[in-house]
Design a protein around this motif. Structure first.
Motif, PDB file in Angstrom:
ATOM      1  N   PRO A 269       0.787  -1.198   0.107  1.00 49.99           N
ATOM      2  CA  PRO A 269       0.158   0.359   0.130  1.00 49.99           C
ATOM      3  C   PRO A 269       0.996   1.337  -0.182  1.00 49.99           C
ATOM      4  O   PRO A 269       1.645   1.249   1.354  1.00 49.99           O
ATOM      5  CB  PRO A 269      -0.893  -0.411   1.608  1.00 49.99           C
ATOM      6  CG  PRO A 269      -0.826  -1.545   1.419  1.00 49.99           C
ATOM      7  CD  PRO A 269       1.129  -2.029   1.127  1.00 49.99           C
ATOM      8  N   ASP A 283       2.595  -0.220  -6.743  1.00 49.06           N
ATOM      9  CA  ASP A 283       1.459   0.313  -5.061  1.00 49.06           C
ATOM     10  C   ASP A 283       0.295  -0.974  -4.859  1.00 49.06           C
ATOM     11  O   ASP A 283      -0.512  -0.665  -6.921  1.00 49.06           O
ATOM     12  CB  ASP A 283       0.995   1.957  -5.209  1.00 49.06           C
ATOM     13  CG  ASP A 283       0.168   2.267  -4.615  1.00 49.06           C
ATOM     14  OD1 ASP A 283       0.023   1.019  -3.350  1.00 49.06           O
ATOM     15  OD2 ASP A 283      -0.324   3.038  -4.441  1.00 49.06           O
ATOM     16  N   LEU A 284       0.568  -1.466  -4.283  1.00 53.04           N
ATOM     17  CA  LEU A 284      -0.424  -2.860  -4.416  1.00 53.04           C
ATOM     18  C   LEU A 284      -1.264  -2.973  -2.854  1.00 53.04           C
ATOM     19  O   LEU A 284      -0.818  -3.115  -1.212  1.00 53.04           O
ATOM     20  CB  LEU A 284       0.168  -4.375  -4.177  1.00 53.04           C
ATOM     21  CG  LEU A 284       1.054  -4.739  -5.669  1.00 53.04           C
ATOM     22  CD1 LEU A 284       1.645  -6.224  -6.006  1.00 53.04           C
ATOM     23  CD2 LEU A 284      -0.337  -4.555  -6.718  1.00 53.04           C
ATOM     24  N   PRO A 285      -2.653  -2.462  -3.220  1.00 52.77           N
ATOM     25  CA  PRO A 285      -2.847  -2.152  -1.661  1.00 52.77           C
ATOM     26  C   PRO A 285      -3.278  -3.333  -1.595  1.00 52.77           C
ATOM     27  O   PRO A 285      -4.006  -3.258   0.227  1.00 52.77           O
ATOM     28  CB  PRO A 285      -4.025  -1.014  -2.169  1.00 52.77           C
ATOM     29  CG  PRO A 285      -4.111  -1.025  -3.522  1.00 52.77           C
ATOM     30  CD  PRO A 285      -3.677  -1.293  -4.570  1.00 52.77           C
ATOM     31  N   ASP A 484      -7.687  -9.053  -9.900  1.00 55.46           N
ATOM     32  CA  ASP A 484      -7.511  -7.785  -9.519  1.00 55.46           C
ATOM     33  C   ASP A 484      -6.426  -6.912  -8.576  1.00 55.46           C
ATOM     34  O   ASP A 484      -6.898  -7.197  -7.865  1.00 55.46           O
ATOM     35  CB  ASP A 484      -8.763  -6.818  -9.349  1.00 55.46           C
ATOM     36  CG  ASP A 484      -8.884  -5.380  -9.503  1.00 55.46           C
ATOM     37  OD1 ASP A 484      -7.878  -4.576  -9.292  1.00 55.46           O
ATOM     38  OD2 ASP A 484     -10.180  -5.041  -8.734  1.00 55.46           O
ATOM     39  N   PRO A 485      -5.638  -6.056  -9.375  1.00 58.16           N
ATOM     40  CA  PRO A 485      -4.278  -5.761  -8.405  1.00 58.16           C
ATOM     41  C   PRO A 485      -4.701  -5.380  -7.566  1.00 58.16           C
ATOM     42  O   PRO A 485      -4.081  -4.945  -6.754  1.00 58.16           O
ATOM     43  CB  PRO A 485      -3.375  -5.265  -9.458  1.00 58.16           C
ATOM     44  CG  PRO A 485      -3.431  -5.724 -11.169  1.00 58.16           C
ATOM     45  CD  PRO A 485      -5.590  -6.033 -10.973  1.00 58.16           C
ATOM     46  N   GLN A 486      -6.088  -4.306  -7.196  1.00 58.13           N
ATOM     47  CA  GLN A 486      -6.624  -3.275  -6.699  1.00 58.13           C
ATOM     48  C   GLN A 486      -6.922  -4.218  -5.359  1.00 58.13           C
ATOM     49  O   GLN A 486      -6.891  -4.115  -3.818  1.00 58.13           O
ATOM     50  CB  GLN A 486      -7.472  -2.688  -6.842  1.00 58.13           C
ATOM     51  CG  GLN A 486      -6.786  -1.681  -7.712  1.00 58.13           C
ATOM     52  CD  GLN A 486      -5.924  -0.662  -6.865  1.00 58.13           C
ATOM     53  OE1 GLN A 486      -6.341  -0.134  -6.383  1.00 58.13           O
ATOM     54  NE2 GLN A 486      -4.877  -0.655  -7.876  1.00 58.13           N
ATOM     55  N   LYS A 487      -7.501  -5.456  -5.591  1.00 58.60           N
ATOM     56  CA  LYS A 487      -7.852  -6.327  -4.739  1.00 58.60           C
ATOM     57  C   LYS A 487      -7.154  -7.591  -4.052  1.00 58.60           C
ATOM     58  O   LYS A 487      -7.030  -8.746  -3.496  1.00 58.60           O
ATOM     59  CB  LYS A 487      -9.385  -7.012  -4.730  1.00 58.60           C
ATOM     60  CG  LYS A 487     -10.085  -5.346  -5.176  1.00 58.60           C
ATOM     61  CD  LYS A 487     -11.787  -5.426  -5.269  1.00 58.60           C
ATOM     62  CE  LYS A 487     -12.713  -4.598  -5.288  1.00 58.60           C
ATOM     63  NZ  LYS A 487     -13.854  -5.527  -5.758  1.00 58.60           N
ATOM     64  N   HIS A 497       1.760  -9.530  -9.153  1.00 55.56           N
ATOM     65  CA  HIS A 497       1.413  -7.706  -9.800  1.00 55.56           C
ATOM     66  C   HIS A 497       1.790  -7.477  -9.882  1.00 55.56           C
ATOM     67  O   HIS A 497       2.072  -6.472  -9.242  1.00 55.56           O
ATOM     68  CB  HIS A 497      -0.662  -7.948  -9.405  1.00 55.56           C
ATOM     69  CG  HIS A 497      -1.232  -8.670  -9.518  1.00 55.56           C
ATOM     70  ND1 HIS A 497      -2.071  -9.279 -10.343  1.00 55.56           N
ATOM     71  CD2 HIS A 497      -2.221  -8.688  -8.781  1.00 55.56           C
ATOM     72  CE1 HIS A 497      -2.645  -9.433  -9.874  1.00 55.56           C
ATOM     73  NE2 HIS A 497      -3.287  -9.832  -9.041  1.00 55.56           N
TER      74      HIS A 497
END
Length: 538
Positions: A269, A283-285, A484-487, A497
């Motif tokens: 994150p 940036d991988l949350p 999904d790279p956001q999740k 990712h």
């Protein structure tokens, strides 16, 4: 500075499997890095000796999770293996594959190719089941799984009969065709010795010239240049080293340390990394988030009949059983205290078992706080009846405390943070009480020590849970699989990712926690990951 095809970080349940499989053709060079040392301790190999590993800083990270309202602002102790074999060298050895619906949910979450059919195929490949292989179980794999049903304490039979009296199923093999039911647990031992992944996978590979094993290697970060993992920074007894990876770096440091190492390397994150003065590489949350764990609670009883307490408590009996174990590898020291339990439905309308039970013919109500003296149970006959929910809905996180790699991470489990988990734990408490009051067990139980027979309200049960509940030591999902790279953190092939040449292979990639103890699914994931990686670099 040295160069290898594969650099594996962590020689635990997954890392030992990877080291064996990726080096077995002799064509690729493999470096295996482990922060702990060799598994020399005899208490690692003697099954019941895991009680003495519980607080041993030489082989255990001894993490402490943060407080939270779910557990009445209590901290919880999180042991993690810091030795060859990782947590497979210090766990209670219960072998539980998980339930088919767990893995179908993995697919639904975006883990294509990780459904039950695939999982079962790899379980068959890796298992060396003491009863032999069949259509479901594996009989000639490297990992020894022992049937102890003929050696468990007679009190377990009373538990099975109590289940039958309530119309509950009893199964002969919860890892086989009939997963639901009260059962004798299967454990990872071979000839009375713990079958860790160090014993079953790493030891057979030790003589290979293309495999190098470095212990006491503290990894401080992964070097990432131009979007690709180039190598690993680590130190051995204060000496700084760098290992380059031609093919890929594989992070198998576990659900706690894998997200920590990623974040220290600038992958995680963005706002968290910037706050700790770490340059953001990717940036991988989701790195460190979506933490899941099983939360357990116990009922304690004094019994009218002898239990393991009378076998393990007197010093002269411990000596006799110690001699028996040394000479024959038999007796109570060759087993876990987790002898029976199983997977059951608290309501018949449920589609799958929702609770795991632990029926231990031993009790420790008088043990000092924060101790696990398995060889020093209560002086009176007693038993422990525990439970946890198979699929909790609470989610936590693991984040770096600072940019210092030797600072333990911040662990926030957020236990009982959903109304669903609170309701499920209350229902499970009443379910355990029902079983304990069935005639077969009621006849051998003298009194309920805790929470106490007078506790009958939701408020009373909930107070007992908040005051006494504990982690069952199954953290996972902090680098979970998804599209999904956001999740999520890794794709279905376990590639991070947006970072080439970097994979994660351990419990952190689980899209959701499986039902039961997680050592088995971690080893299964590592077996399949080995095939995926070899295929990519063939």
């Amino acid at each position: 500075m040295e160069t290898f095809d594969f650099v594996i970080i962590g020689a635990g349940s997954a890392g030992c499997v990877l080291a064996n499989r990726l080096s077995e053709d002799g064509k690729r060079s493999v470096l295996l890095l482990e922060a702990g040392g060799r598994d020399w301790s005899p208490f690692i190999h003697m099954p019941i000796g895991y009680g003495l590993s519980f607080y041993n800083a030489r082989i255990n990270w001894k993490y402490m999770a943060e407080t939270g309202p779910g557990l009445g602002d209590r901290q919880s102790y999180w042991p993690r293996g810091k030795v060859l074999g990782g947590s497979s060298a210090i766990n209670a050895m219960v072998w539980a594959r998980g339930l088919p619906n767990d893995f179908e949910d993995w697919v639904t979450a975006g883990a294509d190719g990780w459904g039950w059919d695939t999982a079962q195929r790899y379980y068959k490949k890796l298992e060396n089941w003491s009863r032999g292989g069949d259509d479901v179980r594996g009989g000639d794999g490297p990992l020894a799984v022992q049937d102890i049903s003929g050696r468990i304490h007679p009190l377990c039979d009373d538990y099975f009969e109590a289940a039958r009296q309530l119309g509950l199923p009893v199964t002969d093999d919860y890892n086989g065709a009939e997963a639901e039911g009260a059962a004798a647990y299967q454990i990872t031992t071979r000839n009375g010795i713990r079958a860790s992944t160090a014993l079953c996978y790493l030891n057979p590979a030790r003589g290979r010239k293309n495999l190098e094993i470095t212990t006491h290697a503290d990894v401080t970060g992964i070097d990432i240049e131009d979007g690709r993992a180039k190598g690993v920074r680590y130190s051995v007894k204060g000496q700084r080293r760098v290992a380059l990876a031609r093919a890929c770096v594989i992070l198998s440091a576990g659900a706690v340390n894998s997200p920590q190492i990623l974040q220290l390397s600038g992958v995680g994150p963005g706002e968290v990394l910037q706050d700790k003065n770490i340059a953001v590489t990717r940036d991988l949350p989701a790195v460190g988030r979506h933490l899941q764990d099983h939360l357990g609670a116990d009922f304690h009883f004094e019994t009218r009949v002898p239990t393991l307490n009378q076998m393990l408590r007197p010093w002269h009996r411990r000596i006799l059983y110690g001699i028996q174990y040394v000479l024959t590898r038999q007796g109570p020291l060759s087993l876990s205290v987790n002898q029976a339990g199983g997977f059951l439905k608290t309501r018949p309308d449920l589609q799958a078992p929702n609770v795991q039970l632990y029926f231990n013919p031993v009790s420790y109500t008088r043990s000092p706080k924060m101790k696990r003296a398995l060889m020093s149970p209560d002086p009176f006959p007693g038993l422990l009846f525990g439970f946890d929910m198979c699929r909790p809905t609470s989610r936590g996180e693991i984040m770096i405390r600072s940019d210092d790699p030797f600072d333990p991470p911040v662990i926030r489990p957020n236990y009982l943070s959903t109304s669903e988990d609170v309701a499920d734990m209350l229902e499970a408490s009443k379910f355990v009480r029902r079983i304990s009051e069935a005639p077969a067990l009621a006849s051998v139980i003298k009194r309920e020590i805790s929470p106490g027979a007078d506790i009958r309200t939701d408020e009373g049960y909930l107070k007992h849970i908040r005051d006494t509940a504990w982690t069952v030591y199954h953290p996972c999902s902090t680098c979970r699989i998804g599209k999904d790279p956001q999740k999520s953190v890794v794709d279905p092939s376990l590639r991070v990712h947006g970072v080439e040449g970097l994979r994660v292979v351990d419990a952190s990639v689980f899209p959701n926690v499986t039902s039961g103890n997680i050592n088995a699914p971690v080893i299964m994931v590592a077996e399949r990951a080995s095939d995926l990686i070899r295929e990519d670099y063939r």
